[in-house]
Scaffold this active site. Sequence first.
Site, PDB file in Angstrom:
ATOM      1  N   HIS A  43       0.850  -1.189   0.000  1.00 61.40           N
ATOM      2  CA  HIS A  43       0.000   0.000   0.000  1.00 61.40           C
ATOM      3  C   HIS A  43       0.889   1.243   0.000  1.00 61.40           C
ATOM      4  CE1 HIS A  43      -2.493  -3.245   1.606  1.00 61.40           C
ATOM      5  NE2 HIS A  43      -3.550  -2.560   1.204  1.00 61.40           N
ATOM      6  N   HIS A 275      -3.808   3.438  -3.792  1.00 58.84           N
ATOM      7  CA  HIS A 275      -4.013   2.872  -2.455  1.00 58.84           C
ATOM      8  C   HIS A 275      -3.204   1.606  -2.230  1.00 58.84           C
ATOM      9  CE1 HIS A 275      -6.057   0.606   0.770  1.00 58.84           C
ATOM     10  NE2 HIS A 275      -6.325   1.797   1.271  1.00 58.84           N
ATOM     11  N   GLU A 424     -17.841  -2.670  24.563  1.00 59.45           N
ATOM     12  CA  GLU A 424     -17.088  -3.913  24.759  1.00 59.45           C
ATOM     13  C   GLU A 424     -15.851  -3.993  23.869  1.00 59.45           C
ATOM     14  OE1 GLU A 424     -21.422  -4.793  25.754  1.00 59.45           O
ATOM     15  OE2 GLU A 424     -20.362  -3.880  24.054  1.00 59.45           O
ATOM     16  N   HIS A 486     -28.641 -13.861  25.268  1.00 61.24           N
ATOM     17  CA  HIS A 486     -27.564 -13.603  26.216  1.00 61.24           C
ATOM     18  C   HIS A 486     -26.882 -14.884  26.709  1.00 61.24           C
ATOM     19  CE1 HIS A 486     -29.119  -9.599  26.142  1.00 61.24           C
ATOM     20  NE2 HIS A 486     -28.398  -9.180  27.167  1.00 61.24           N
TER      21      HIS A 486
END
Length: 680
Positions: A43, A275, A424, A486
Amino acid sequence: MTAATDRPEAPPPPQPKDPELWALANCIRALSMDAVEQAKSGHPGMPMGMADIATVLFRDFLTFDAADPHWIDRDRFLLSNGHGSMLLYSLLYLTGYKDMTIEQIERFRQVGSRTPGHPEYHHADGIETTTGPLGQGTANAAGLALAERIMNASFGDELLNHFTYVFLGDGCLMEGISHEAISLAGHLQLGKLIAFFDNNLITIDGPTSLSVSDHQSDRFRASNWHVLEIDGHDTDQIRAAIAEAQAVTDKPTLINCRTIIGFGMPTRAGTQKAHSDAPGEAEIAGARERLGWTAPPFEIPDELLQAWRAIGSRGREKRLAWAERVKQAPEALRQDFERRNRGDLPADWKQAIVAVRQGFLQGDKPMATRQASGTVLDHLFAAIPELLGGSADLTPSNNTKAAGEVEIRPGAYRGSYVHYGVREHGMAAVMNGIALHGGLIPYGGTFMCFSDYCRPSIRLAAMMEIRTIFVMTHDSIGLGEDGPTHQPVEHLAALRAIPHLAVFRPADAMETAECWEVVLDTPRRAALLALSRQPVPLLRREAGSENKSARGAYVLHEAEGGPRRLTIIGTGSELQLAVAAREVLQAEGVPTAVVSMPCRLLFEQQDAAYRRDVLVDGTARVAVEAAVELGWERYLGFDGAFVGMHGFGASGKIADVYAKFDITADAVVAAARRTLSSKL
């Protein structure tokens, strides 16, 4: 400056304001082009576009000494947009890091080199973290900056006071983890964190306008960041922006840098082709002409290389002055500082484990392993001051806040507990940054089901072999009423599949203490504790300090009344079912052993003789775990039986849920009988 909604303009003819900076930046561009072209992949666009910013940062601001890459008070420099790794490798070579030679640059992206496609921690000095998945470095940088402030609060400016700099791109800011990290960093007022946004308006698919129209400057401002907007190729603007950012103490700073991807390329600059495509000989020849670069591939003119090497040694005097301050510090403070920076634990920390185990032996009530973990932490907190706890807004459920822990608050860092909020993934990556900084041992909690939200960061912690501790409670259908959304069923198998990750599922309070001891005793390994919501009985009451969990599996109860015929293997809250089933089978005259297997990774590391002694070849085998079977086949073979989950859970009382899915002692007995019959 061009507005954020404009299409990339054609690159201007080079008109450097500072000829020295121009020449130094072109060293980065040349090495990046040559390496990518030789590898035929890579890149080049980002290194060529961000070279001016990196050059000003390293020459005029970054505090480091290439001769001592692990100096604890160095500034940290990270690439969140890690695909532009040749920028970092070029800088490490140019500034004189010993293990980054020109041969390593020439071997870019080759097997066995120190220059893989994305930066990897431990591959070479100067690589502060493993990046690749976009946005990870952004959150790691927040963790490094937070760790710096916490350590500074304990040891003062004289011993630890440095900046964290991170380069990030459009992709990093599109990833959801960036929002979590940016929000947390702004909330905590991490003024020593400075981010550079490579605002080149290009992605792999084409212009960023194909997929995003966010105004990033406003987004950062909304998260309590100081924001500057500059031309990323104007070295005067770059220098002024960094100086202003360093002066801001109560907010992290974003420097929004309008850049041209592939700067210097004659036809690809400012386009998606810059890129990640190899430039090709013609494009490189054109770039050399535009940049005024006449040196052959992989050669840096001596005067430029010497100038870069001088940049690499510029921080030596600061490092030596710092070392003298450390020597002059009060003895107790100095010893604690040096011990923590080495990664050593206090000499007597295991006395806390001994004390908590003795306390568990005196108890007579069932205890959830999450509760047992909290009790262990109560003891460890006083023994290990570098422990840094936290939770993703589940502190009362995860039991991660030890008695006496002081909470970190915005601008107030003399504490040992972080409220990460409902973030999280950000929490996991921030903890990785904290672990990478040194001097602190981060642990953080959430529900086991949400380990999926953390998984990319857990995986990278395991890959980097750093001591990040993930505390995952509510580890099975035993959380009951919250139901299948859950209730983790496949998560244990998925986490155990991650190489080098030690997944512990303790069966009772005693094993919980043992697992914590093993985790803390192993500085080069990421660990995850899977803990129960529901109470479980104490299954081990023998005296002594032997850590049986340290070997991954052990015989809890050996067969009686003859040679072993049956082995029941269990983990966590289901081990009690194995014990109850054994009592029935022993009464029927079947010599039955129960094996506890809190950590498969550790068991697999034992020698073959020990593993055979535990499992005993030729015996019938049954495993019980309130999770899917995947992975248990290794221990059960073709004739073994598994008692566990074969689908998603259900909402209801814990006992009713276990009964619904036939995870009971009676089910273990029935499975054992079937398995024994097949052996006849």
